[in-house]
Design a protein around this motif. Structure first.
Motif, mmCIF file in Angstrom:
data_model
loop_
_atom_site.group_PDB
_atom_site.id
_atom_site.type_symbol
_atom_site.label_atom_id
_atom_site.label_comp_id
_atom_site.label_asym_id
_atom_site.label_seq_id
_atom_site.Cartn_x
_atom_site.Cartn_y
_atom_site.Cartn_z
ATOM 1 N N ILE B 28 0.851 -1.194 0.000
ATOM 2 C CA ILE B 28 0.000 0.000 0.000
ATOM 3 C C ILE B 28 0.881 1.236 0.000
ATOM 4 O O ILE B 28 1.826 1.320 0.790
ATOM 5 N N LYS B 31 -0.765 7.255 2.453
ATOM 6 C CA LYS B 31 -1.987 8.033 2.243
ATOM 7 C C LYS B 31 -1.651 9.390 1.649
ATOM 8 O O LYS B 31 -0.555 9.901 1.856
ATOM 9 N N SER B 84 -5.449 6.040 0.948
ATOM 10 C CA SER B 84 -4.354 5.544 0.130
ATOM 11 C C SER B 84 -4.912 5.203 -1.248
ATOM 12 O O SER B 84 -5.971 4.586 -1.359
ATOM 13 N N TYR B 85 -4.191 5.618 -2.274
ATOM 14 C CA TYR B 85 -4.734 5.489 -3.623
ATOM 15 C C TYR B 85 -4.212 4.282 -4.396
ATOM 16 O O TYR B 85 -4.512 4.113 -5.565
ATOM 17 N N TYR B 86 -3.434 3.460 -3.730
ATOM 18 C CA TYR B 86 -2.956 2.273 -4.441
ATOM 19 C C TYR B 86 -2.654 1.159 -3.447
ATOM 20 O O TYR B 86 -1.925 1.360 -2.481
ATOM 21 N N ALA B 87 -3.256 -0.012 -3.647
ATOM 22 C CA ALA B 87 -3.004 -1.168 -2.789
ATOM 23 C C ALA B 87 -2.912 -2.402 -3.672
ATOM 24 O O ALA B 87 -3.826 -2.702 -4.436
ATOM 25 N N ASP B 133 -8.671 -4.677 -4.574
ATOM 26 C CA ASP B 133 -8.086 -3.361 -4.345
ATOM 27 C C ASP B 133 -7.681 -2.728 -5.681
ATOM 28 O O ASP B 133 -8.524 -2.563 -6.530
ATOM 29 N N SER B 134 -6.395 -2.477 -5.881
ATOM 30 C CA SER B 134 -6.038 -1.710 -7.077
ATOM 31 C C SER B 134 -5.585 -2.550 -8.268
ATOM 32 O O SER B 134 -5.215 -2.001 -9.290
ATOM 33 N N THR B 218 -8.256 2.418 2.019
ATOM 34 C CA THR B 218 -7.862 2.624 0.635
ATOM 35 C C THR B 218 -9.121 2.948 -0.152
ATOM 36 O O THR B 218 -10.230 2.657 0.280
ATOM 37 N N GLN B 220 -11.027 2.545 -3.965
ATOM 38 C CA GLN B 220 -10.914 1.771 -5.186
ATOM 39 C C GLN B 220 -11.382 2.641 -6.351
ATOM 40 O O GLN B 220 -12.467 3.222 -6.309
ATOM 41 N N GLN B 249 -15.378 3.705 3.085
ATOM 42 C CA GLN B 249 -14.390 3.503 2.034
ATOM 43 C C GLN B 249 -14.903 4.133 0.757
ATOM 44 O O GLN B 249 -16.101 4.098 0.478
#
Lengths: 250, 482
Positions: B28, B31, B84-87, B133-134, B218, B220, B249
């Motif tokens: 991850i 943030k 957080s924009y990417y996991a 997730d991502s 996170t 999505q 979320q």
């Protein structure tokens, strides 16, 4: 089988039933008559556990079971059926789906396997014949757009499907023309046996010409004030209820 | 009727079935949102320069925007720096080549969700792209489809393998300037699915994407891009779930569809994001822009959605009817219970002559929820012979929920025929008691009535989905009346 003792019930705090005592044995047909507002429909509602009514006193036992402890659906599974005075419409739910749910829930309660689709459809066909009900009605949504007579016929059809031990007919004759009345009554008579009982709630003698009662009760002001044989219904037809009211007043 | 209400209230509340979390090592990123974060996402995904530029342009535009407030929703302030924009839940190795290489924990997760990713176990006739997730975890039947020239892969893979198609269609239906959430998605979108059906090909199986949020805190932001070339056909399904978490979320997706001459696309969604608990705590914010362009003559697009999840839904799957004689349909069932809020509907923009659109919307509200239908039918000045039929029904369970209808009609050509019908009904105590007397429990009775009410829409779903959707409707409404 059905034994009601000193039953008191109220709605919104107003007492409607003020001490009902009634015993119905297997194979018997009881008629409950009485003027408007005497508590006839309340009695039928209380028997099937309508939550709008509160039982404040008394007991109801059905084949030894305390009915008050059973939910409305379990009372149904135990074999109590009410033919409603005003059957409600349920748009979007087909009679087939509705009856299938009802029949299979009852079977589940009795530890029986659900009916297969073909067994179920055959049962529908057989029972439809009892009340001469059109196939088209069976495919429509529950009571939706049914005429008054069709609704009552549909009630008896459901009764035939569920084979109750006690059937309560709440003013089933109201809104019926003479032909529909005959068909409905014939249906009820066909389903009658030495093991099943019927309570007929009605204002008029008319229905009792077709469904012969063994015992007739007069309900007045929340109590059963007179009980006699079938001749009582004829007397009421002739003389109305005033003489009974006077008797009670004395 | 006090006692009656109690009887109805006392149903047990079925827990959200998909609320578990998967314990996998997840990569991850920190943030926060800024240009460096966007560069990092792009870097992690090994993207070409032009895509990074697209993201940055979108981000810079997003900075100038305010969150829209016109919807009938109460949205708590969202701190975009706290997300957080990417996991990435995969292990370090690059995209798995075979099942052996997919983390068994991830396979287990999707099995538990009823989405087996082993092809031999999969539902026959359905190919799945599984996104957690991502990132896309696995796409099944990819090779079999490629034999017919059909491209079905994760968005990231499409960027690598089919850059020309992506360049041509990305942002062509939903531009990054379209709205606040579209701009956000365009800046930070991670993965999603890409579908291309070549000319004259009828896709032999249902294509589907299953979206799963797993990691905490996170968002999505997936993107789905579907292109149906001339004379082709595809049916596409989308499903989604998320774990139960107390925090909200964010899910902000974009779906873009282009339908060329005489092609047909059916897009079905069963949206079951975590709706929050009975007190309205937690749940997914579902802010989605879905739009299709019936670009070609005689093209056809239909949206079918069953929306039962999410704390807040903001979603208007729309159609631009560009090609002459093109037609579009929107079938929707939106269920809200407890403290859920939904503002959903569609837009039908008639540009081509003799274009036809149908809108069937069924809202079901229970508990303290608010459920709104918002729809726009627009007929352009030069459009001759446009036809629209809209039907918006609301069903209320209980007396603390709300149902609202906001139909907009914007008709500039007098040859258009636009019809709108609306009804509001309520499940009554009498109906429930009638069912009880026949031996049917209240919750089953509600299931029967609701499914009867939603039948018209459910019937539009592919069969496996329809059965699931029926169960889902009943479960979503358990413990709802009173």
């Amino acid at each position: 089988m059905l034994e009601i003792k000193d039953l008191h019930a109220s709605i919104n705090g107003k007492e409607i039933l003020k001490g009902i005592n009634l015993v119905v044995k297997p194979g018997e047909v009881h008629a409950i008559m009485g003027p408007n507002g005497s508590g006839k429909s309340t009695l039928s509602s209380v028997l099937v556990g309508n939550p709008a009514f509160e039982v404040t006193k008394g007991s109801i036992s059905f084949y030894g079971k305390d009915l008050m402890q059973l939910s409305p659906e379990d009372r149904s599974h135990e074999g109590i059926f009410l033919s409603f005075q005003y059957p409600v419409e349920i748009p979007g739910v087909s009679m087939v789906n509705f009856m299938r749910a009802a029949v299979n829930e009852q079977r589940k309660y009795r530890n029986q396997l659900p009916l297969s689709a073909s067994e179920f459809l055959k049962l529908m066909r057989d029972k439809r014949a009892v009340v001469e009900m059109d196939n088209k009605l069976a495919n429509r949504s529950v009571n939706e757009g049914f005429s008054g007579g069709e609704k009552k016929r549909n009630e008896i059809f459901q009764m035939a499907m569920l084979e109750p031990r006690l059937s309560i007919l709440d003013e089933t004759d109201s809104g019926l023309d003479i032909d529909a009345l005959r068909i409905v009554a014939q249906g009820v008579n066909t389903l009658k046996s030495a093991e099943t009982s019927t309570i007929v709630i009605t204002h008029y003698q008319r229905l009792l010409d077709y469904i012969k009662p063994d015992i007739v009760h007069v309900l007045y002001n929340g109590r059963i004030v007179k009980t006699a044989g079938p001749e009582l219904a004829l007397q009421l037809e002739d003389r109305g209820y005033d003489w009974i009211k006077e008797e009670v007043a004395e | 009727m006090k006692k009656g209400n109690n009887i109805i209230k006392k149903f047990t509340k079925e827990k959200y079935k998909y609320g578990f979390t998967t314990d996998v090592h997840t990569d991850i990123i920190d943030k926060g949102l800024n240009e460096d974060v966007i560069r990092l996402i792009s870097f992690k995904k090994e993207e070409p320069e032009w895509l990074l530029e697209f993201r940055l342009k979108a981000y810079r535009h997003w900075l100038t925007l305010e969150m829209p407030t016109w919807a009938h929703l109460t949205i708590p302030p969202i701190d975009y720096q706290a997300i957080s924009y990417y996991a990435d839940p995969r292990q370090k190795k690059k995209g798995p080549k075979s099942m052996d290489e997919v983390d068994p924990e991830l396979l287990k997760t999707f099995n538990k969700l009823g989405i087996p990713l082993e092809e031999q176990l999969a539902l026959s006739g359905m190919a799945v792209d599984a996104v957690m997730d991502s990132v896309s975890v696995k796409t099944t039947f990819k090779e079999a489809l490629l034999d017919k020239g059909i491209i079905f892969c994760s968005f990231s893979e499409a960027v690598r393998e089919h850059p020309d198609l992506i360049k041509k269609y990305l942002g062509s239906v939903v531009g990054y300037r379209d709205n606040f959430f579209a701009a956000l998605n365009s800046a930070v979108f991670s993965d999603g699915s890409f579908v291309y059906i070549p000319k004259g090909v009828r896709c032999p199986m249902e294509l589907s994407t299953y979206f799963r949020i797993n990691a905490a805190n996170t968002g999505q932001f997936e993107r789905t891009l579907i292109v149906a070339d001339d004379d082709s056909y595809v049916s596409y399904l989308e499903g989604c779930t998320a774990p139960m978490r107390d925090e909200n979320q964010l899910h902000a997706a974009i779906v873009e569809i282009t339908v060329h001459d005489r092609a047909e696309v059916k897009y079905s969604t069963v949206q079951n994001w975590y709706p929050g608990d009975a007190e309205g705590k937690g749940g997914v914010f579902n802010f989605v822009t879905k739009r299709g362009n019936c670009k070609g003559v005689n093209s056809k697009l239909s949206w079918t959605q069953v929306e039962t999840g999410s704390a807040i839904t903001w979603k208007y799957p729309s159609c631009i009817l560009t090609g002459d004689n093109s037609s579009a349909e929107f079938y929707s069932v939106a269920v809200t219970n407890n403290y859920q809020q939904a503002d959903t509907g569609t837009k039908m923009i008639h540009l081509g002559n003799n274009t036809k659109s149908t809108i069937i919307s069924k809202g079901i509200s229970a508990g303290h929820s608010q459920n709104s239908y918002r729809g726009l039918v627009r007929v352009a000045e030069k459009t001759v012979g446009a036809r629209n039929y809209s039907q918006c029904d609301s069903l209320l369970l209980g007396d603390k929920c709300g149902a609202h209808t906001f139909p907009y009609m914007d008709v500039h050509n007098e040859t258009a025929v636009v019809e709108h019908e609306a009804t509001t009904s309520k499940i009554s105590e009498d109906q429930l008691f009638y069912c009880n007397q026949r031996g049917i429990k209240t919750e089953d009775a509600i299931g029967l009535i609701v499914n009867g009410y939603a039948k018209e829409v459910i019937n539009k779903l592919p069969m496996e989905f329809a059965v699931e959707a029926q169960k889902l409707l009943a479960v979503s409404l358990e413990g709802s009346v009173g």
